[in-house]
Design a protein around this motif. Structure first.
Motif, PDB file in Angstrom:
ATOM      1  N   GLY A 134       0.839  -1.194   0.000  1.00  0.00           N
ATOM      2  CA  GLY A 134       0.000   0.000   0.000  1.00  0.00           C
ATOM      3  C   GLY A 134       0.869   1.236   0.000  1.00  0.00           C
ATOM      4  O   GLY A 134       1.954   1.250  -0.585  1.00  0.00           O
ATOM      5  N   GLU A 135       0.434   2.260   0.699  1.00  0.00           N
ATOM      6  CA  GLU A 135       1.181   3.517   0.720  1.00  0.00           C
ATOM      7  C   GLU A 135       2.439   3.433   1.571  1.00  0.00           C
ATOM      8  O   GLU A 135       3.358   4.229   1.408  1.00  0.00           O
ATOM      9  N   LEU A 136       2.495   2.474   2.463  1.00  0.00           N
ATOM     10  CA  LEU A 136       3.693   2.151   3.246  1.00  0.00           C
ATOM     11  C   LEU A 136       4.200   0.832   2.686  1.00  0.00           C
ATOM     12  O   LEU A 136       3.494  -0.178   2.736  1.00  0.00           O
ATOM     13  N   GLN A 137       5.400   0.841   2.080  1.00  0.00           N
ATOM     14  CA  GLN A 137       5.930  -0.361   1.449  1.00  0.00           C
ATOM     15  C   GLN A 137       7.283  -0.688   2.032  1.00  0.00           C
ATOM     16  O   GLN A 137       8.157   0.179   2.113  1.00  0.00           O
ATOM     17  N   GLY A 138       7.429  -1.927   2.479  1.00  0.00           N
ATOM     18  CA  GLY A 138       8.704  -2.338   3.033  1.00  0.00           C
ATOM     19  C   GLY A 138       8.533  -3.495   3.991  1.00  0.00           C
ATOM     20  O   GLY A 138       7.528  -4.210   3.957  1.00  0.00           O
ATOM     21  N   VAL A 139       9.524  -3.665   4.847  1.00  0.00           N
ATOM     22  CA  VAL A 139       9.513  -4.761   5.811  1.00  0.00           C
ATOM     23  C   VAL A 139       9.643  -4.225   7.227  1.00  0.00           C
ATOM     24  O   VAL A 139      10.312  -3.219   7.476  1.00  0.00           O
ATOM     25  N   GLY A 140       8.990  -4.917   8.128  1.00  0.00           N
ATOM     26  CA  GLY A 140       9.107  -4.632   9.550  1.00  0.00           C
ATOM     27  C   GLY A 140       9.628  -5.878  10.241  1.00  0.00           C
ATOM     28  O   GLY A 140       9.172  -6.986   9.955  1.00  0.00           O
ATOM     29  N   LYS A 141      10.586  -5.705  11.135  1.00  0.00           N
ATOM     30  CA  LYS A 141      11.143  -6.825  11.898  1.00  0.00           C
ATOM     31  C   LYS A 141      11.229  -6.396  13.350  1.00  0.00           C
ATOM     32  O   LYS A 141      11.617  -5.255  13.641  1.00  0.00           O
TER      33      LYS A 141
END
Length: 126
Positions: free
Chosen positions: A35-42
């Motif tokens: 969506g509008e926030l794209q990436g990975v969270g860890k």
């Protein structure tokens, strides 16, 4: 005064329980945001459920990716409390944790979950 903006989308999450010798659970969290926030969270999460159904959790999540066409990272602090009667969840950007083009980021995230998906509403300011 900085203007608040809103980003929406969904994410998938993989939770990996860890084996510890204490009375609380510890898990590794891996998320893929779309969506509008794209990436990975860890990150890491601690949780505790007590007799009677009350459960609490806290987590630290490191995000890397893109928001509104800008690249960088930031840290989210999760704090939650749930019972059969209520649910409280606070997810906020830790002040000063932004990096790259997101260095000045502030904000908070609302997470919604149903049987099939997780969605977010991220209110932020750059």
């Amino acid at each position: 005064m900085r203007t608040m903006q809103k980003a929406t989308g969904q994410f998938t999450v993989n939770i990996l329980p860890q084996q510890d010798a204490i009375g609380a659970g510890r898990m590794i969290i891996e998320k893929d945001y779309e969506g509008e926030l794209q990436g990975v969270g860890k990150g890491q999460m601690l949780s505790k459920q007590v007799d009677g159904g009350m459960s609490v959790y806290c987590a630290i999540e490191e995000f890397e990716g893109h928001l509104a066409g800008k690249s960088g990272g930031f840290t989210l602090l999760h704090q939650g409390k749930m019972s059969s009667e209520s649910r409280e969840l606070s997810v906020t950007v830790i002040q000063g944790s932004g990096s790259g083009e997101l260095a000045s980021l502030t904000g908070s995230m609302q997470i919604n979950q149903d049987e099939n998906s997780h969605t977010y509403i991220f209110e932020y300011s750059l």
